[in-house]
Design an enzyme around this catalytic site. Structure first.
Site, mmCIF file in Angstrom:
data_model
loop_
_atom_site.group_PDB
_atom_site.id
_atom_site.type_symbol
_atom_site.label_atom_id
_atom_site.label_comp_id
_atom_site.label_asym_id
_atom_site.label_seq_id
_atom_site.Cartn_x
_atom_site.Cartn_y
_atom_site.Cartn_z
ATOM 1 N N ARG A 138 -9.884 0.355 -3.420
ATOM 2 C CA ARG A 138 -10.942 0.495 -2.406
ATOM 3 C C ARG A 138 -10.671 1.702 -1.485
ATOM 4 O O ARG A 138 -11.304 2.742 -1.593
ATOM 5 C CB ARG A 138 -11.058 -0.810 -1.577
ATOM 6 C CG ARG A 138 -12.323 -0.880 -0.725
ATOM 7 C CD ARG A 138 -12.250 -0.149 0.588
ATOM 8 N NE ARG A 138 -11.167 -0.607 1.457
ATOM 9 C CZ ARG A 138 -10.845 -0.015 2.587
ATOM 10 N NH1 ARG A 138 -11.509 1.053 3.005
ATOM 11 N NH2 ARG A 138 -9.835 -0.465 3.319
ATOM 12 N N ASP A 139 -9.681 1.583 -0.638
ATOM 13 C CA ASP A 139 -9.402 2.630 0.350
ATOM 14 C C ASP A 139 -8.953 3.916 -0.333
ATOM 15 O O ASP A 139 -9.242 5.023 0.142
ATOM 16 C CB ASP A 139 -8.318 2.120 1.304
ATOM 17 C CG ASP A 139 -8.137 2.996 2.522
ATOM 18 O OD1 ASP A 139 -9.002 3.835 2.783
ATOM 19 O OD2 ASP A 139 -7.109 2.837 3.201
ATOM 20 N N HIS A 166 -1.550 -1.367 8.492
ATOM 21 C CA HIS A 166 -2.169 -0.409 7.570
ATOM 22 C C HIS A 166 -1.767 0.976 8.073
ATOM 23 O O HIS A 166 -2.432 1.565 8.919
ATOM 24 C CB HIS A 166 -3.688 -0.604 7.596
ATOM 25 C CG HIS A 166 -4.442 0.213 6.609
ATOM 26 N ND1 HIS A 166 -5.017 -0.343 5.480
ATOM 27 C CD2 HIS A 166 -4.730 1.533 6.560
ATOM 28 C CE1 HIS A 166 -5.639 0.617 4.788
ATOM 29 N NE2 HIS A 166 -5.477 1.761 5.422
ATOM 30 N N HIS A 221 -0.621 4.992 7.869
ATOM 31 C CA HIS A 221 -0.911 6.230 7.142
ATOM 32 C C HIS A 221 0.241 7.205 7.317
ATOM 33 O O HIS A 221 0.912 7.225 8.348
ATOM 34 C CB HIS A 221 -2.218 6.845 7.631
ATOM 35 C CG HIS A 221 -3.426 6.175 7.050
ATOM 36 N ND1 HIS A 221 -4.700 6.605 7.296
ATOM 37 C CD2 HIS A 221 -3.547 5.119 6.214
ATOM 38 C CE1 HIS A 221 -5.570 5.830 6.638
ATOM 39 N NE2 HIS A 221 -4.894 4.914 5.990
ATOM 40 N N CYS A 272 -6.090 11.621 3.552
ATOM 41 C CA CYS A 272 -6.487 11.326 4.924
ATOM 42 C C CYS A 272 -7.824 11.987 5.207
ATOM 43 O O CYS A 272 -7.919 13.217 5.173
ATOM 44 C CB CYS A 272 -5.431 11.837 5.909
ATOM 45 S SG CYS A 272 -5.907 11.568 7.620
ATOM 46 N N ASN A 308 -2.842 6.974 2.859
ATOM 47 C CA ASN A 308 -2.215 5.676 2.655
ATOM 48 C C ASN A 308 -0.780 5.820 2.169
ATOM 49 O O ASN A 308 -0.461 6.701 1.367
ATOM 50 C CB ASN A 308 -3.006 4.893 1.606
ATOM 51 C CG ASN A 308 -4.386 4.518 2.093
ATOM 52 O OD1 ASN A 308 -4.529 3.967 3.167
ATOM 53 N ND2 ASN A 308 -5.408 4.828 1.314
HETATM 54 MG MG MG Z 1 -6.160 3.725 4.662
#
Ligand code: MG
Length: 314
Positions: free
Chosen positions: A17-18, A210, A212, A243, A252
């Site tokens: 997804r992300d 979460h 980064h 990003c 991520n």
């Molecule tokens: Mg993310």
């Protein structure tokens, strides 16, 4: 490290997804299912498979209904997807998902930009849909972005995030995932945030981070949180995603980098590292670019070296 850090850790895989939503490549349903299967085969127990936002917002995830419908059931694996509103929730339930995620920001400017709503409007919307989901037996996770910093407002007071998170918990969100959306967090700040949330009554099973890696501090922040008892971390296979606020920078945290560090520390995640590298290699093949995960690149380099030596010796 304290003894508590040896308790098992759960990695929540966000790559399908992300990761994909921030990649230029568009994968067909069949390729997404192969990737999800490879991640599940590596032992990830939680996988976010897509997003039920409008197709024209995130075209890479427009086929999430189909992906969710065709998911192979893996024992012990929980699949989830983002839902922005009631329509998205209905689509998720119709596709058979038993877990969904809502999302909003800690800062007005980012929330407005990302969801076209004020913070109050987002909370009001979730107040309507989260109970609908939980009453249908569906678990709800909530993403709270810009906790460490905001691309528009700069530094963020964590008490603002905490107030929103408590409201989300109150309405039935069983897990809050705190996002360092632009990757500006440092370990001291991470510990301040985590301490504040634990002191306000969040348990280790209710709090995810979460993080980064834009500035290269995500593993340090992971360790700082782990030491205080955080047990759930969001990661992306191969570090897929980048990003959105810093083109070309890492986004991520790579699943292999966290899983390998934890394995080296003797912290159990239930993940098979060799199979995880296989999944990372597949992700890289499907995306068609070299991914940022360090352990992935090191492992693929070693594999290539072994092949070359084997070829040379025959
Ligand atoms: Mg993310």
């Amino acid at each position: 490290m304290d003894g508590f850090a040896l308790k098992p850790v759960e990695l929540y895989e966000v790559g399908p997804r992300d990761g994909l939503q921030n990649e230029a490549a568009r994968l067909p349903v069949e390729a997404k299912l192969r990737l999800i299967d490879a991640i599940a085969a590596a032992g990830l127990s939680r996988i976010e498979v897509g997003s039920f936002v409008r197709a024209d917002w995130i075209p890479q995830l427009a086929d999430t209904d189909e992906v969710a419908r065709q998911l192979r059931p893996w024992p012990g694996v929980r699949f989830s997807a983002l839902v922005p509103n009631r329509h998205g929730l209905d689509r998720a339930l119709a596709a058979g998902l038993r877990e969904v995620a809502v999302f909003m920001s800690s800062t007005e400017a980012h929330n407005r930009k990302n969801t076209n709503k004020s913070i109050a409007e987002s909370l009001e919307l979730f107040h309507e849909i989260v109970p609908v989901a939980t009453q249908a037996g569906t678990r709800v996770r909530a993403y709270l972005s810009t906790v460490w910093g905001c691309p528009y407002e700069g530094k963020v007071d964590p008490r603002r995030s905490l107030t929103i998170a408590l409201a989300l918990k109150e309405m039935g969100c069983g897990e809050i995932s705190l996002g360092d959306t632009i990757g500006v967090g440092n370990p001291r700040q991470t510990q301040e945030i985590v301490r504040m949330f634990f002191a306000a009554g969040f348990g280790p099973g209710e709090l995810a981070l979460h993080l980064h890696d834009t500035n290269g501090t995500a593993l340090a922040n992971t360790l700082a949180a782990l030491d205080l008892g955080v047990r759930i971390f969001d990661t992306s296979i191969g570090g897929m995603g980048g990003c959105p606020y810093a083109p070309g920078a890492a986004g991520n945290l790579a699943t292999e980098d966290v899983a390998s560090m934890l394995a080296d520390m003797g912290v159990s995640t239930g993940i098979d590292l060799e199979k995880l590298i296989d999944a990372g290699e597949l992700a890289q093949e499907l995306i068609g670019r070299k991914l940022t995960g360090r352990r992935l690149q090191a492992a693929l380099g070693r594999r290539a070296g072994t092949e070359a030596r084997r070829a040379a010796s025959t």
